[in-house]
Design an enzyme around this catalytic site. Structure first.
Site, PDB file in Angstrom:
ATOM      1  N   CYS A 230       1.381  -1.201  -0.050  1.00 25.85           N
ATOM      2  CA  CYS A 230      -0.282   0.189  -0.095  1.00 25.85           C
ATOM      3  C   CYS A 230       0.577   0.954  -0.110  1.00 25.85           C
ATOM      4  O   CYS A 230       0.456   2.302  -0.364  1.00 25.85           O
ATOM      5  CB  CYS A 230      -0.858  -0.419   1.192  1.00 25.85           C
ATOM      6  N   THR A 231       2.202   1.447   0.801  1.00 19.53           N
ATOM      7  CA  THR A 231       2.739   1.840   0.562  1.00 19.53           C
ATOM      8  C   THR A 231       3.347   2.644  -1.043  1.00 19.53           C
ATOM      9  O   THR A 231       3.259   4.366  -1.053  1.00 19.53           O
ATOM     10  CB  THR A 231       4.057   2.452   1.591  1.00 19.53           C
TER      11      THR A 231
END
Length: 153
Positions: free
Chosen positions: A46-47
């Site tokens: 997600c980062t």
């Protein structure tokens, strides 16, 4: 509920952003929307995905497109995530998972042979009139934002 298709009207949403401000789909009529759903702030995939969208932020703006990320994380979590990685785009909190379900991105997932309910990483491209023009399901994060941008041009 039927699965969303290209050409469908994007389901309406109204959620709080990282600053506790209500943001809705109708706020962006006249612009393209890159609406990406991701499982959790501060996790590796997600980062990577969020940072790549942020790195391409100006390029999306040049295409008259805004980037909006949605996850079940809290407003506070989004605020911290944005600060930590200096993200340029809006993140919305769907802690009740209502919008995730409306877009069909909350469902059964499999991991190491186990089934569980979770968020299926997906991106929707919505045109200036609020219609879905592209759907990416089960997104692989590496170079995803770049691919979306390329297909938008």
């Amino acid at each position: 509920m039927k699965e969303l298709q290209i050409g469908d009207k994007a389901p309406f949403f109204e959620l709080l952003n990282q600053d506790s401000v209500k943001i809705s789909l109708s706020d962006f009529l006249g612009k393209k929307i890159i609406l990406y759903f991701y499982p959790k702030d501060n996790t590796p995939g997600c980062t990577t995905e969020s940072c790549e969208f942020s790195q391409n932020y100006e390029n999306f703006l040049e295409q008259n497109a805004v980037i909006i990320g949605i996850s079940p994380d809290s407003v506070k979590s989004h605020e911290n995530f944005i600060k930590k990685y200096d993200l340029k785009h809006t993140l919305l909190s769907d802690s009740e998972k209502e919008i995730c379900k409306l877009y069909g991105v909350w469902g059964l997932k499999k991991n190491y042979g186990k089934e569980y309910e979770g968020l299926i990483r997906s991106t929707f491209v919505i045109d200036e009139n609020g219609n879905i023009t592209k759907i990416y399901k089960n997104v692989k994060v590496k170079d995803h934002a770049t691919r979306v941008l390329k297909e938008l041009c």
